[in-house]
Design a protein around this motif. Structure first.
Motif, mmCIF file in Angstrom:
data_model
loop_
_atom_site.group_PDB
_atom_site.id
_atom_site.type_symbol
_atom_site.label_atom_id
_atom_site.label_comp_id
_atom_site.label_asym_id
_atom_site.label_seq_id
_atom_site.Cartn_x
_atom_site.Cartn_y
_atom_site.Cartn_z
ATOM 1 N N LEU A 60 0.868 -7.389 -1.908
ATOM 2 C CA LEU A 60 -0.551 -7.251 -1.789
ATOM 3 C C LEU A 60 -1.126 -8.407 -1.319
ATOM 4 O O LEU A 60 -2.181 -8.374 -0.450
ATOM 5 C CB LEU A 60 -1.211 -6.652 -2.680
ATOM 6 C CG LEU A 60 -1.075 -5.102 -3.067
ATOM 7 C CD1 LEU A 60 -1.957 -4.515 -4.108
ATOM 8 C CD2 LEU A 60 -1.056 -4.233 -1.710
ATOM 9 N N GLU A 61 -0.573 -9.647 -1.914
ATOM 10 C CA GLU A 61 -1.188 -10.916 -1.656
ATOM 11 C C GLU A 61 -0.825 -11.270 -0.254
ATOM 12 O O GLU A 61 -1.649 -11.992 0.328
ATOM 13 C CB GLU A 61 -0.315 -11.906 -2.540
ATOM 14 C CG GLU A 61 -0.694 -13.439 -2.343
ATOM 15 C CD GLU A 61 -2.319 -13.605 -2.963
ATOM 16 O OE1 GLU A 61 -2.829 -14.734 -2.742
ATOM 17 O OE2 GLU A 61 -2.494 -12.743 -3.829
ATOM 18 N N ASP A 62 -0.097 -10.894 0.539
ATOM 19 C CA ASP A 62 0.523 -11.041 2.008
ATOM 20 C C ASP A 62 -0.713 -10.493 2.962
ATOM 21 O O ASP A 62 -0.581 -10.510 4.122
ATOM 22 C CB ASP A 62 1.979 -10.632 2.149
ATOM 23 C CG ASP A 62 2.962 -11.375 1.741
ATOM 24 O OD1 ASP A 62 2.684 -12.379 1.397
ATOM 25 O OD2 ASP A 62 4.094 -10.717 1.306
ATOM 26 N N ILE A 67 6.158 -3.224 0.088
ATOM 27 C CA ILE A 67 5.558 -3.590 -0.910
ATOM 28 C C ILE A 67 5.974 -2.664 -2.106
ATOM 29 O O ILE A 67 5.989 -1.281 -2.136
ATOM 30 C CB ILE A 67 4.178 -3.314 -0.760
ATOM 31 C CG1 ILE A 67 3.648 -4.295 0.359
ATOM 32 C CG2 ILE A 67 3.278 -3.724 -2.043
ATOM 33 C CD1 ILE A 67 2.050 -4.213 0.662
ATOM 34 N N PRO A 68 6.317 -3.427 -3.229
ATOM 35 C CA PRO A 68 7.023 -2.439 -4.425
ATOM 36 C C PRO A 68 6.044 -1.236 -4.789
ATOM 37 O O PRO A 68 4.677 -1.584 -4.763
ATOM 38 C CB PRO A 68 7.079 -3.374 -5.374
ATOM 39 C CG PRO A 68 7.336 -4.719 -4.785
ATOM 40 C CD PRO A 68 6.566 -4.491 -3.347
ATOM 41 N N GLU A 69 6.399 0.059 -5.147
ATOM 42 C CA GLU A 69 5.644 0.835 -5.613
ATOM 43 C C GLU A 69 4.699 0.664 -6.591
ATOM 44 O O GLU A 69 3.467 1.123 -6.483
ATOM 45 C CB GLU A 69 6.446 2.179 -5.961
ATOM 46 C CG GLU A 69 5.585 3.535 -6.059
ATOM 47 C CD GLU A 69 6.562 4.563 -6.473
ATOM 48 O OE1 GLU A 69 6.162 5.466 -6.874
ATOM 49 O OE2 GLU A 69 8.029 4.499 -6.226
ATOM 50 N N SER A 70 5.021 -0.120 -7.552
ATOM 51 C CA SER A 70 4.029 -0.624 -8.619
ATOM 52 C C SER A 70 2.731 -1.169 -8.063
ATOM 53 O O SER A 70 1.844 -1.103 -8.637
ATOM 54 C CB SER A 70 4.925 -1.474 -9.848
ATOM 55 O OG SER A 70 5.452 -2.545 -9.018
ATOM 56 N N GLU A 71 3.117 -1.980 -6.983
ATOM 57 C CA GLU A 71 1.921 -2.824 -6.662
ATOM 58 C C GLU A 71 1.020 -1.819 -5.547
ATOM 59 O O GLU A 71 0.025 -1.924 -5.497
ATOM 60 C CB GLU A 71 2.460 -3.898 -5.755
ATOM 61 C CG GLU A 71 2.371 -5.355 -6.364
ATOM 62 C CD GLU A 71 2.390 -6.540 -5.387
ATOM 63 O OE1 GLU A 71 1.650 -7.058 -4.930
ATOM 64 O OE2 GLU A 71 3.668 -6.928 -5.245
ATOM 65 N N TRP A 72 1.945 -1.044 -4.773
ATOM 66 C CA TRP A 72 1.420 -0.246 -3.679
ATOM 67 C C TRP A 72 0.308 1.011 -4.478
ATOM 68 O O TRP A 72 -0.537 1.429 -3.850
ATOM 69 C CB TRP A 72 2.360 0.532 -3.016
ATOM 70 C CG TRP A 72 1.734 1.141 -1.737
ATOM 71 C CD1 TRP A 72 1.759 2.671 -1.608
ATOM 72 C CD2 TRP A 72 0.995 0.631 -0.575
ATOM 73 N NE1 TRP A 72 1.476 2.856 -0.263
ATOM 74 C CE2 TRP A 72 0.672 1.617 0.289
ATOM 75 C CE3 TRP A 72 0.594 -0.639 -0.297
ATOM 76 C CZ2 TRP A 72 -0.171 1.475 1.481
ATOM 77 C CZ3 TRP A 72 0.176 -0.939 1.042
ATOM 78 C CH2 TRP A 72 -0.288 0.044 1.829
#
Length: 355
Positions: free
Chosen positions: A175-177, A305-310
């Protein structure tokens, strides 16, 4: 048979000849009244650029013109050819153009449901969700109700397009990107994504490719991978994010109400079949293309993006939906339908929803 009722072969042929000649004369006299009528001509502009229009609408319009057999002809114009996309609605309302294929969001339709046209975050998972929502869950009736309040524009039919992914010059792996990423996207999608640092940029459709090359934007959050390859965006970007913010774009056909009223019923039916044909073409063209180009495409590197972040993005959509529901009673009804539908799909499980 009495003598009076007898008729010779010669007399029969003579009388038949008179009857046939009379019918032919009547037919000849009547023909100019039909054939001499001026064909109905429409100018229809699509949101899509020329290369994309070859798939999303041109085959259907070509078929309509062929089957209409001279009674009606639709001239097809692509993105911004006659008027800018943002002015499509007003131009159709004024009769400058006769019909439009677009989403409500990008052409600023003055109805409260316009926010749901295009990409409404996480409203759909798959392309089939769109026709089901409209035909079985009541969105069709709500759209008809909304447009009945707008002067001189008739909403005709909605269908699904591709999912909304990012294709960019920079890789997105977190998400930082997303922070500071300048992307060409739809108004509602941009409004939602801006909370994650995305910078939405509003430019004409045909300028997007050049804008990437000049560095004005970093990419697009506008389409799926099929469109990226079809319109040339895959030639100027490097990465494709597999996470999407919704599974299918919602677009519609519209017509100037006065011009629509002039169309005879049989041609209205033909145009309805034409729209259905267009919707069906996109169902398989996008569905097959999205998978094939992920696997076999050689221009874009896939990132995720990893699911945990998404899940933070998915969760944010719940708040976004709640905010939209407060904007009008009709918007609240649409959101309630979307929530009900999502619940049914989740409970149904595979193949309707996975995870």
């Amino acid at each position: 048979m009495t003598q009076q009722s007898k008729i010779s072969k010669r007399e029969f042929l003579k009388k038949a000849g008179v009857t046939t000649a009379g019918a032919a004369a009547a037919s000849t006299l009547a023909a100019p009244a039909v054939l001499g009528q001026t064909a109905i001509k429409w100018r229809l502009q699509t949101y899509a650029g020329a290369s994309l229009a070859e798939h999303v609408i041109k085959p259907a319009i070509d078929s309509f013109n062929k089957v209409a057999n001279g009674e009606m002809e639709i001239e097809l114009y692509t993105a911004d050819q006659l008027v800018p996309t943002g002015e499509l609605f007003r131009a159709m309302q004024a009769g400058t153009i006769d019909a439009v294929q677009s989403d409500e969001d990008s052409m600023a339709a003055p109805v409260d449901v316009s926010v749901f046209g295009g990409y409404f975050p996480f409203a759909t998972r798959y392309s089939l969700d769109v026709p089901v929502l409209f035909n079985q869950y009541g969105l069709k009736e709500i759209w008809e109700e909304a447009y009945s309040e707008v002067e001189n524009v008739t909403w005709l039919s909605a269908g699904s397009w591709d999912p909304c992914h990012f294709n960019t010059t920079k890789p997105i792996r977190s998400l930082e990107d997303l922070k500071g990423l300048r992307v060409y996207t739809f108004p509602t999608a941009g409004r939602f994504l801006s909370q994650f640092g995305v910078v939405p940029v509003n430019i004409p459709y045909e300028d997007a490719e050049v804008a990437v090359q000049t560095g004005e934007i970093d990419g697009m959050a506008w389409s799926g991978i099929t469109e990226d390859y079809t319109v040339g965006w895959a030639n100027v970007t490097k990465y494709f994010l597999t996470n999407n913010i919704t599974g299918a774009w919602i677009g519609s056909f519209f017509a100037n109400s006065e011009r629509w009223a002039e169309v005879p019923d049989h041609l209205k039916t033909l145009f309805q079949l034409t729209m259905d044909s267009s919707h069906y073409y996109r169902q398989w063209w996008y569905w097959g293309g999205e998978a094939k180009l992920r696997v076999e495409g050689d221009k874009l590197e896939l990132t995720s993006i990893p699911e945990s972040e998404w899940n933070q993005v998915v969760k944010a959509a719940e708040t976004f939906w709640a905010d939209i529901a407060k904007e009008s009673d009709r918007s609240a009804r649409v959101v309630e339908i979307l929530k009900n539908y999502a619940g049914v799909m989740e409970k149904a499980g595979p193949p309707y929803r996975y995870g």
